[in-house]
Design a protein around this motif. Structure first.
Motif, PDB file in Angstrom:
ATOM      1  N   MET A  47       0.836  -1.205   0.000  1.00 39.45           N
ATOM      2  CA  MET A  47       0.000   0.000   0.000  1.00 39.45           C
ATOM      3  C   MET A  47       0.871   1.256   0.000  1.00 39.45           C
ATOM      4  O   MET A  47       0.544   2.260  -0.649  1.00 39.45           O
ATOM      5  CB  MET A  47      -0.926   0.010   1.216  1.00 39.45           C
ATOM      6  CG  MET A  47      -1.871   1.207   1.245  1.00 39.45           C
ATOM      7  SD  MET A  47      -2.943   1.245   2.703  1.00 39.45           S
ATOM      8  CE  MET A  47      -4.007  -0.164   2.334  1.00 39.45           C
ATOM      9  N   ALA A  48       1.996   1.200   0.706  1.00 38.75           N
ATOM     10  CA  ALA A  48       2.905   2.353   0.743  1.00 38.75           C
ATOM     11  C   ALA A  48       3.463   2.649  -0.640  1.00 38.75           C
ATOM     12  O   ALA A  48       3.585   3.813  -1.036  1.00 38.75           O
ATOM     13  CB  ALA A  48       4.048   2.086   1.731  1.00 38.75           C
ATOM     14  N   TRP A  49       3.777   1.596  -1.416  1.00 44.44           N
ATOM     15  CA  TRP A  49       4.269   1.809  -2.778  1.00 44.44           C
ATOM     16  C   TRP A  49       3.186   2.427  -3.658  1.00 44.44           C
ATOM     17  O   TRP A  49       3.474   3.299  -4.486  1.00 44.44           O
ATOM     18  CB  TRP A  49       4.740   0.487  -3.386  1.00 44.44           C
ATOM     19  CG  TRP A  49       6.047   0.007  -2.845  1.00 44.44           C
ATOM     20  CD1 TRP A  49       6.253  -1.012  -1.945  1.00 44.44           C
ATOM     21  CD2 TRP A  49       7.355   0.503  -3.151  1.00 44.44           C
ATOM     22  NE1 TRP A  49       7.592  -1.166  -1.679  1.00 44.44           N
ATOM     23  CE2 TRP A  49       8.295  -0.249  -2.415  1.00 44.44           C
ATOM     24  CE3 TRP A  49       7.819   1.517  -3.989  1.00 44.44           C
ATOM     25  CZ2 TRP A  49       9.661  -0.015  -2.482  1.00 44.44           C
ATOM     26  CZ3 TRP A  49       9.193   1.749  -4.062  1.00 44.44           C
ATOM     27  CH2 TRP A  49      10.098   0.990  -3.316  1.00 44.44           C
ATOM     28  N   VAL A  50       1.935   2.005  -3.475  1.00 45.64           N
ATOM     29  CA  VAL A  50       0.824   2.563  -4.261  1.00 45.64           C
ATOM     30  C   VAL A  50       0.600   4.034  -3.908  1.00 45.64           C
ATOM     31  O   VAL A  50       0.502   4.899  -4.780  1.00 45.64           O
ATOM     32  CB  VAL A  50      -0.473   1.761  -4.039  1.00 45.64           C
ATOM     33  CG1 VAL A  50      -1.657   2.449  -4.723  1.00 45.64           C
ATOM     34  CG2 VAL A  50      -0.323   0.343  -4.579  1.00 45.64           C
ATOM     35  N   LEU A  51       0.524   4.320  -2.595  1.00 43.36           N
ATOM     36  CA  LEU A  51       0.287   5.698  -2.163  1.00 43.36           C
ATOM     37  C   LEU A  51       1.436   6.618  -2.584  1.00 43.36           C
ATOM     38  O   LEU A  51       1.211   7.772  -2.967  1.00 43.36           O
ATOM     39  CB  LEU A  51       0.106   5.745  -0.640  1.00 43.36           C
ATOM     40  CG  LEU A  51      -1.208   5.179  -0.105  1.00 43.36           C
ATOM     41  CD1 LEU A  51      -1.219   5.212   1.424  1.00 43.36           C
ATOM     42  CD2 LEU A  51      -2.398   5.956  -0.648  1.00 43.36           C
ATOM     43  N   GLY A  52       2.666   6.102  -2.514  1.00 45.85           N
ATOM     44  CA  GLY A  52       3.805   6.897  -2.954  1.00 45.85           C
ATOM     45  C   GLY A  52       3.677   7.286  -4.418  1.00 45.85           C
ATOM     46  O   GLY A  52       3.977   8.422  -4.800  1.00 45.85           O
ATOM     47  N   GLY A  53       3.198   6.346  -5.250  1.00 44.10           N
ATOM     48  CA  GLY A  53       2.993   6.641  -6.659  1.00 44.10           C
ATOM     49  C   GLY A  53       1.894   7.656  -6.881  1.00 44.10           C
ATOM     50  O   GLY A  53       2.027   8.578  -7.700  1.00 44.10           O
ATOM     51  N   PHE A 183       0.088 -11.224   2.081  1.00 45.80           N
ATOM     52  CA  PHE A 183      -0.728 -11.020   3.273  1.00 45.80           C
ATOM     53  C   PHE A 183       0.072 -11.471   4.498  1.00 45.80           C
ATOM     54  O   PHE A 183       1.021 -12.250   4.376  1.00 45.80           O
ATOM     55  CB  PHE A 183      -2.044 -11.803   3.138  1.00 45.80           C
ATOM     56  CG  PHE A 183      -2.907 -11.330   1.999  1.00 45.80           C
ATOM     57  CD1 PHE A 183      -3.732 -10.231   2.140  1.00 45.80           C
ATOM     58  CD2 PHE A 183      -2.867 -11.980   0.775  1.00 45.80           C
ATOM     59  CE1 PHE A 183      -4.502  -9.780   1.083  1.00 45.80           C
ATOM     60  CE2 PHE A 183      -3.637 -11.545  -0.287  1.00 45.80           C
ATOM     61  CZ  PHE A 183      -4.465 -10.451  -0.143  1.00 45.80           C
ATOM     62  N   PRO A 184      -0.246 -11.012   5.722  1.00 45.61           N
ATOM     63  CA  PRO A 184      -1.407 -10.208   6.110  1.00 45.61           C
ATOM     64  C   PRO A 184      -1.248  -8.734   5.738  1.00 45.61           C
ATOM     65  O   PRO A 184      -0.169  -8.295   5.350  1.00 45.61           O
ATOM     66  CB  PRO A 184      -1.443 -10.377   7.624  1.00 45.61           C
ATOM     67  CG  PRO A 184      -0.007 -10.539   7.998  1.00 45.61           C
ATOM     68  CD  PRO A 184       0.600 -11.362   6.878  1.00 45.61           C
ATOM     69  N   MET A 185      -2.326  -7.992   5.911  1.00 45.62           N
ATOM     70  CA  MET A 185      -2.331  -6.584   5.559  1.00 45.62           C
ATOM     71  C   MET A 185      -1.581  -5.755   6.587  1.00 45.62           C
ATOM     72  O   MET A 185      -0.850  -4.818   6.251  1.00 45.62           O
ATOM     73  CB  MET A 185      -3.774  -6.086   5.439  1.00 45.62           C
ATOM     74  CG  MET A 185      -3.892  -4.718   4.798  1.00 45.62           C
ATOM     75  SD  MET A 185      -3.410  -4.790   3.051  1.00 45.62           S
ATOM     76  CE  MET A 185      -3.392  -3.058   2.639  1.00 45.62           C
ATOM     77  N   THR A 186      -1.747  -6.075   7.862  1.00 46.41           N
ATOM     78  CA  THR A 186      -1.104  -5.313   8.937  1.00 46.41           C
ATOM     79  C   THR A 186      -0.482  -6.263   9.948  1.00 46.41           C
ATOM     80  O   THR A 186      -0.760  -7.457   9.962  1.00 46.41           O
ATOM     81  CB  THR A 186      -2.121  -4.405   9.662  1.00 46.41           C
ATOM     82  OG1 THR A 186      -3.170  -5.223  10.219  1.00 46.41           O
ATOM     83  CG2 THR A 186      -2.729  -3.402   8.708  1.00 46.41           C
TER      84      THR A 186
END
Length: 445
Positions: A47-53, A183-186
Motif C-alpha cells: 500500500m505504501a508503494w501505491v500511495l507513494g505513486g 498477506f497479512p495486511m497489517t
C-alpha cells in the motif's frame, strides 16, 4: 523564435522516457528493506508503494503548472523566488547544497559499496572506504567535462532496466511464495498510522526525481496536452514496475526476510538465478546505482556553482571558478564531495534518505501551494498547462506531503530536527550576503 527561446521539439514519447529515466534509480533495489521493516506486513508495505505513486503523480501534475507558468532556469528555486520572495529560493538552494544532494550522494555511495561488498564477499569494514573512493572517482570523472558524465549516465540508464525486468519476469514465474506472501495486511505490533508513514517516506526516495519533469515544459511541442500525459503515464509506469518487482520479491522471499537483509534485490536474484546468475544481476544493480550516483554528482555540483556565480555563498569567488580546461565547476564539486564524504561516515543509508526526503518535501509542499497563490495573485501569467481537476489534485499532493513531513517529525524527531537546523542555518548566511547578490540577466529583465 528568439535566440534565448527553447526549441519546442519534445513530443509525448520522449517526454515519457524522460520521466521514467529520471525517476527510476537505486531505491527500488534497496528500499524494500525499510518498507517491510516499517510495516511489519507485506500488505501495508505494498500500500505504501501505491500511495507513494499516487502522491508523486499528484505532485508532478501540480508542480508542472508552476513550472510552465514560470519557465525560468533554476527550477524550484525560481518558482519559490517568484512566489514567496528570494529568501525561500535561497533556503532551498542552501538545503540542496548542504543536505539534499550530499545526502543523496552519500546514501547511494553507501548502497553501492554495500552491494559491492556483498558481491565480492568482503567485510563490512570496506563499505565506507569503497563508498568514499567511488564518490571521489565520479567527482573526478564529472570534472573532466559533461560529455564524460553524460556517457556514464547513458550506459547506466540502459543497464538499470536489465535487472529490473529479469527479477520481475523470473520472480513472478518461478517464485514459490504465491499470493500468501502478500498477506497479512497489517501487523499487530506496528501501528498503522506511523508504520505507513515511515514506509511512505522510504518509498518516496525511490520515486524522487519527478519534480524535475516540469522543467521540460518549455521544450514540448504541446505541453498543455502532452505534459499531463507524460507525468501520469511515466509515473504510472514507474509505479507498475515498483509494484511488480515488490510482488516478485515477495513471491521469492517473505517480508520478514526482506526486512532483515541489506541487499534484498541481490538476495532474490541469487535464489531465482542461482549463485552465478545472481552475480550477473547484482552487477547490473551496481551499474544502475553507479549511474544514479553519477547523476546526482553531475547535477549537485552545479547548485553551489550557480549560487556562487551570483555571489550568494561564502567563498563565492572560489566556488564560482570553472576548471580552466574542461570548464566544469570543479571547486563546487569539491565542496559537495567533502560534505558527502562526511555524511558517508554515518554509514546509515535509510537515515540519510529519510533526512533528505523530509527536507526536500518541505519545499515540495511550498511549490504545490504556489499553484493556489499564483492563481490568486498572478492571474495574468501565461499558463500553457493547468493542473487537471483543480483544486483536488493539488490538495492530494499537499495533504500527502504534509503527512510525510509530520510523520517524520513525530517518528524521527532527531533526524527532522537536524534537517531543520541545517536548513535554517542558511537564513543568517542569506542575511549576511543579501547586499552582495549579483542578479542574473533573466532576473533583471
Amino acid at each position: 523564435m528568439s535566440k534565448n527561446e527553447l526549441k519546442k521539439e519534445i513530443g509525448l514519447v520522449p517526454a515519457l522516457a524522460i520521466v521514467i529515466g529520471m525517476v527510476i534509480g537505486g531505491g527500488v533495489f534497496f528500499k524494500p528493506t525499510a518498507v517491510f521493516t516499517a510495516t511489519g506486513a507485506p500488505g501495508l508495505g505494498m500500500m505504501a508503494w501505491v500511495l507513494g505513486g499516487i502522491i508523486s503523480v499528484a505532485g508532478g501534475l501540480t508542480a508542472a503548472e508552476v513550472s510552465a507558468a514560470i519557465p525560468k532556469t533554476g527550477g524550484m528555486v525560481a518558482y519559490l523566488n517568484e512566489t514567496y520572495g528570494d529568501v525561500w529560493g535561497y533556503l532551498l538552494g542552501w538545503a540542496q547544497t548542504v543536505i539534499y544532494f550530499p545526502a543523496n550522494i552519500a546514501a547511494l555511495g553507501i548502497i553501492f559499496a554495500t552491494q559491492a561488498v556483498s558481491l565480492l564477499a568482503l567485510g563490512d569494514g570496506m563499505i565506507i572506504p569503497i563508498a568514499i573512493i567511488t564518490t571521489i572517482f565520479l567527482i573526478c570523472m564529472n570534472s573532466l567535462g559533461s560529455k564524460t558524465g553524460g556517457a556514464i549516465q547513458t550506459v547506466a540508464t540502459v543497464a538499470k532496466l536489465v535487472p529490473l525486468f529479469a527479477i520481475i519476469l523470473v520472480g513472478l514465474t518461478k517464485g514459490d511464495g504465491g499470493v500468501v506472501r502478500l498477506f497479512p495486511m497489517t501487523a499487530a505490533d506496528h501501528p498503522i498510522g506511523t508504520s505507513l508513514g515511515s514506509a511512505l517516506v522510504a518509498t518516496m526516495f525511490a520515486y524522487d526525481g519527478w519534480i524535475n519533469v516540469g522543467a521540460i515544459a518549455g521544450e514540448m511541442k504541446n505541453p498543455g496536452k502532452d505534459l499531463p500525459k507524460a507525468i501520469i503515464g511515466g509515473i504510472s509506469v514507474v509505479m507498475a514496475i515498483y509494484l511488480l518487482i515488490n510482488v516478485a520479491y515477495l513471491f521469492v522471499l517473505p517480508a520478514t526476510t526482506l526486512a532483515a537483509t541489506k541487499t534484498p534485490a541481490a538476495d532474490v536474484a541469487s535464489v531465482i538465478f542461482g549463485p552465478g546468475g545472481g552475480k550477473i544481476i547484482t552487477i547490473g544493480i551496481l551499474i544502475s546505482i553507479f549511474g544514479s550516483l553519477n547523476g546526482y554528482i553531475m547535477t549537485g555540483m552545479r547548485i553551489p556553482y550557480a549560487m556562487a556565480v551570483e555571489n550568494k555563498l561564502p567563498f563565492s569567488n572560489w566556488l564560482g571558478k570553472l576548471h580552466p580546461t574542461f570548464k566544469t565547476p570543479i571547486n563546487s564539486g569539491i565542496l559537495i564531495g567533502v560534505i558527502s564524504i562526511l555524511l558517508i561516515f554515518s554509514g546509515k543509508f535509510d537515515q540519510l534518505t529519510d533526512l533528505l526526503i523530509f527536507v526536500i518535501w518541505i519545499f515540495y509542499v511550498m511549490t504545490f501551494c504556489a499553484v493556489f497563490t499564483l492563481r490568486k495573485n498572478r492571474p495574468e501569467l501565461h499558463r500553457p498547462y493547468k493542473v487537471p481537476l483543480y483544486p483536488v489534485i493539488p490538495a492530494i499532493a499537499i495533504i500527502g506531503g504534509l503527512y510525510i513531513i509530520l510523520n517524520t517529525l513525530f517518528t524521527q524527531p532527531m533526524n527532522a530536527g537536524l534537517g531543520l537546523v541545517a536548513t535554517l542555518i542558511g537564513y543568517p548566511v542569506y542575511k549576511s550576503r543579501k547586499d552582495k547578490f549579483i542578479k542574473s540577466d533573466e532576473d533583471i529583465a
